[in-house]
Design a protein around this motif. Structure first.
Motif, PDB file in Angstrom:
ATOM      1  N   GLY A   1       0.953  -1.252  -0.205  1.00 34.80           N
ATOM      2  CA  GLY A   1       0.231  -0.377  -0.219  1.00 34.80           C
ATOM      3  C   GLY A   1       0.863   1.335  -0.080  1.00 34.80           C
ATOM      4  O   GLY A   1       0.260   2.642  -0.383  1.00 34.80           O
ATOM      5  N   ALA A   2       2.072   1.455   0.416  1.00 28.30           N
ATOM      6  CA  ALA A   2       2.723   2.832   0.748  1.00 28.30           C
ATOM      7  C   ALA A   2       3.121   3.112  -0.773  1.00 28.30           C
ATOM      8  O   ALA A   2       3.592   4.018  -1.445  1.00 28.30           O
ATOM      9  N   ILE A   3       3.353   1.886  -2.354  1.00 31.64           N
ATOM     10  CA  ILE A   3       3.526   2.112  -3.131  1.00 31.64           C
ATOM     11  C   ILE A   3       2.742   2.096  -3.934  1.00 31.64           C
ATOM     12  O   ILE A   3       2.967   1.677  -5.356  1.00 31.64           O
ATOM     13  N   GLY A   4       1.356   2.025  -3.525  1.00 32.28           N
ATOM     14  CA  GLY A   4      -0.108   2.198  -4.626  1.00 32.28           C
ATOM     15  C   GLY A   4      -0.579   0.843  -4.785  1.00 32.28           C
ATOM     16  O   GLY A   4      -1.135   0.567  -6.103  1.00 32.28           O
ATOM     17  N   GLY A   5       0.011  -0.310  -4.243  1.00 31.75           N
ATOM     18  CA  GLY A   5      -1.211  -1.348  -3.977  1.00 31.75           C
ATOM     19  C   GLY A   5      -2.521  -1.389  -3.580  1.00 31.75           C
ATOM     20  O   GLY A   5      -3.027  -2.473  -3.773  1.00 31.75           O
ATOM     21  N   GLY A   6      -2.671  -0.491  -2.873  1.00 33.76           N
ATOM     22  CA  GLY A   6      -3.633  -0.480  -2.713  1.00 33.76           C
ATOM     23  C   GLY A   6      -4.402  -0.847  -1.212  1.00 33.76           C
ATOM     24  O   GLY A   6      -3.168  -1.174  -0.641  1.00 33.76           O
ATOM     25  N   GLY A   7      -4.994  -1.125  -0.626  1.00 30.40           N
ATOM     26  CA  GLY A   7      -5.493  -2.063   0.065  1.00 30.40           C
ATOM     27  C   GLY A   7      -5.275  -1.456   1.618  1.00 30.40           C
ATOM     28  O   GLY A   7      -5.070  -0.500   2.059  1.00 30.40           O
ATOM     29  N   LEU A   8      -5.573  -2.125   2.732  1.00 33.44           N
ATOM     30  CA  LEU A   8      -5.886  -1.591   4.123  1.00 33.44           C
ATOM     31  C   LEU A   8      -4.462  -0.906   4.788  1.00 33.44           C
ATOM     32  O   LEU A   8      -3.954   0.538   5.449  1.00 33.44           O
ATOM     33  N   GLY A   9      -3.177  -1.211   3.601  1.00 32.17           N
ATOM     34  CA  GLY A   9      -1.884  -0.661   4.089  1.00 32.17           C
ATOM     35  C   GLY A   9      -1.966   1.010   3.362  1.00 32.17           C
ATOM     36  O   GLY A   9      -1.498   0.793   4.115  1.00 32.17           O
ATOM     37  N   ASP A  10      -2.662   0.750   2.469  1.00 34.02           N
ATOM     38  CA  ASP A  10      -2.800   2.222   1.371  1.00 34.02           C
ATOM     39  C   ASP A  10      -3.736   3.179   2.440  1.00 34.02           C
ATOM     40  O   ASP A  10      -3.467   3.817   2.418  1.00 34.02           O
ATOM     41  N   VAL A  11      -4.827   2.379   3.196  1.00 38.45           N
ATOM     42  CA  VAL A  11      -5.622   3.364   4.154  1.00 38.45           C
ATOM     43  C   VAL A  11      -4.918   4.045   4.830  1.00 38.45           C
ATOM     44  O   VAL A  11      -5.108   4.899   5.685  1.00 38.45           O
ATOM     45  N   ALA A  12      -4.283   3.413   5.564  1.00 34.11           N
ATOM     46  CA  ALA A  12      -3.669   3.316   6.707  1.00 34.11           C
ATOM     47  C   ALA A  12      -2.167   4.685   6.960  1.00 34.11           C
ATOM     48  O   ALA A  12      -1.614   5.512   7.345  1.00 34.11           O
ATOM     49  N   ILE A  13      -1.334   4.411   5.391  1.00 32.31           N
ATOM     50  CA  ILE A  13      -0.561   5.241   5.201  1.00 32.31           C
ATOM     51  C   ILE A  13      -1.451   7.080   4.813  1.00 32.31           C
ATOM     52  O   ILE A  13      -1.098   8.089   4.992  1.00 32.31           O
ATOM     53  N   ARG A  14      -2.267   6.571   3.954  1.00 31.71           N
ATOM     54  CA  ARG A  14      -2.811   8.092   3.401  1.00 31.71           C
ATOM     55  C   ARG A  14      -3.686   9.042   3.874  1.00 31.71           C
ATOM     56  O   ARG A  14      -3.945   9.516   4.475  1.00 31.71           O
ATOM     57  N   TYR A  15      -4.615   8.152   4.818  1.00 32.94           N
ATOM     58  CA  TYR A  15      -5.098   9.228   5.598  1.00 32.94           C
ATOM     59  C   TYR A  15      -4.583   8.465   7.442  1.00 32.94           C
ATOM     60  O   TYR A  15      -4.912   9.825   8.129  1.00 32.94           O
ATOM     61  N   GLY A  16      -4.144   7.597   8.059  1.00 37.27           N
ATOM     62  CA  GLY A  16      -4.134   7.441   8.554  1.00 37.27           C
ATOM     63  C   GLY A  16      -2.418   8.229   9.453  1.00 37.27           C
ATOM     64  O   GLY A  16      -2.880   9.248  10.343  1.00 37.27           O
ATOM     65  N   PHE A  17      -2.080   8.097   8.274  1.00 32.15           N
ATOM     66  CA  PHE A  17      -0.539   8.335   8.415  1.00 32.15           C
ATOM     67  C   PHE A  17      -0.842  10.531   7.841  1.00 32.15           C
ATOM     68  O   PHE A  17      -0.209  11.279   8.853  1.00 32.15           O
ATOM     69  N   HIS A  18      -0.607  10.162   6.781  1.00 32.55           N
ATOM     70  CA  HIS A  18      -0.315  12.357   5.633  1.00 32.55           C
ATOM     71  C   HIS A  18      -1.685  12.621   6.135  1.00 32.55           C
ATOM     72  O   HIS A  18      -1.809  14.180   6.281  1.00 32.55           O
ATOM     73  N   ARG A  19      -2.461  12.283   6.189  1.00 29.47           N
ATOM     74  CA  ARG A  19      -3.988  13.305   7.497  1.00 29.47           C
ATOM     75  C   ARG A  19      -4.179  13.362   9.062  1.00 29.47           C
ATOM     76  O   ARG A  19      -4.984  13.625   9.609  1.00 29.47           O
TER      77      ARG A  19
END
Length: 217
Positions: A164-182
């Motif tokens: 998810g950190a490099i565009g794979g989608g899924g829960l990792g993407d949400v955790a990084i994009r919304y949880g960490f960056h926002r």
């Protein structure tokens, strides 16, 4: 709470989709690799030191790559197979390839646990290598293979979160994009809880399968 559920529902399905298909392909790739490792090693049914050492080195090299680096290296292959390097389907390619050597080692370890006397008895009855592998070694090693498959699926869950950190989608993407960056700690915690729940569910199912196989041997 409802907003968090809506935010995680789709990514959870994406993660299950990635993990399910990646596990299937990793097992399809890793099972013959593990069998080849056992057959060609010293004392194996098809002993071949050159082939055995080559396969062993191949597995060691691929297992040494950090997943994120391997995913980047495999971008061209992902683009060739699925037409893109971004998204859950594209992530299945590196997830499968990165897990296959791990599966190979698991299969190798499981097959080596099979009683040598059983194999020698099959040889004495005239069974060929293919028959010994399919009718003796794999059935005898099924509980260990199931336990190894459980570990593989759980490892792929962790790798899918990194994807998810490099565009794979899924829960990792949400955790990084919304949880960490926002700075949404509630989303980050919720994503982690869902990942833990998935891992616990996989482990419970794997343990149940192993127990049933052990009883039926």
């Amino acid at each position: 709470m409802a907003k968090i559920f809506d935010l995680l529902a789709g990514p959870t399905l994406q993660t299950l989709y990635m993990v399910g298909l990646s596990s299937l392909f990793a097992i399809l790739l890793g099972l013959p690799l593990g069998i080849a490792l056992v057959l060609t090693e010293t004392g194996g049914l098809c002993e071949n030191r050159v082939a055995g050492k080559t396969l062993d080195a191949f597995v060691n090299v691929f297992r040494s790559f950090p997943f994120i680096i391997l995913m980047i290296i495999l971008f061209p292959l992902s683009r060739l197979i699925v037409g893109t390097t971004i998204g859950t389907t594209a992530a299945i390619v590196p997830l499968s390839i990165s897990a296959a050597p791990f599966v190979g080692r698991v299969v190798q370890s499981a097959l080596k646990e099979v009683d040598r006397g059983v194999i020698e008895a099959a040889q004495a009855m005239g069974a060929d290598v293919r028959t010994i592998v399919l009718k003796v070694m794999i059935p005898e090693a099924l509980p260990s293979l199931a336990a190894g498959a459980t570990l593989t699926v759980i490892a792929i869950v962790g790798s899918s979160a990194m994807a998810g950190a490099i565009g794979g989608g899924g829960l990792g993407d949400v955790a990084i994009r919304y949880g960490f960056h926002r700075f949404r700690s509630d989303v980050l915690i919720a994503a982690v809880v869902v990942i833990i729940a998935i891992v616990q569910g996989i482990q419970w199912l794997g343990n149940k399968i192993v127990r049933n196989l052990s009883r039926n041997r």
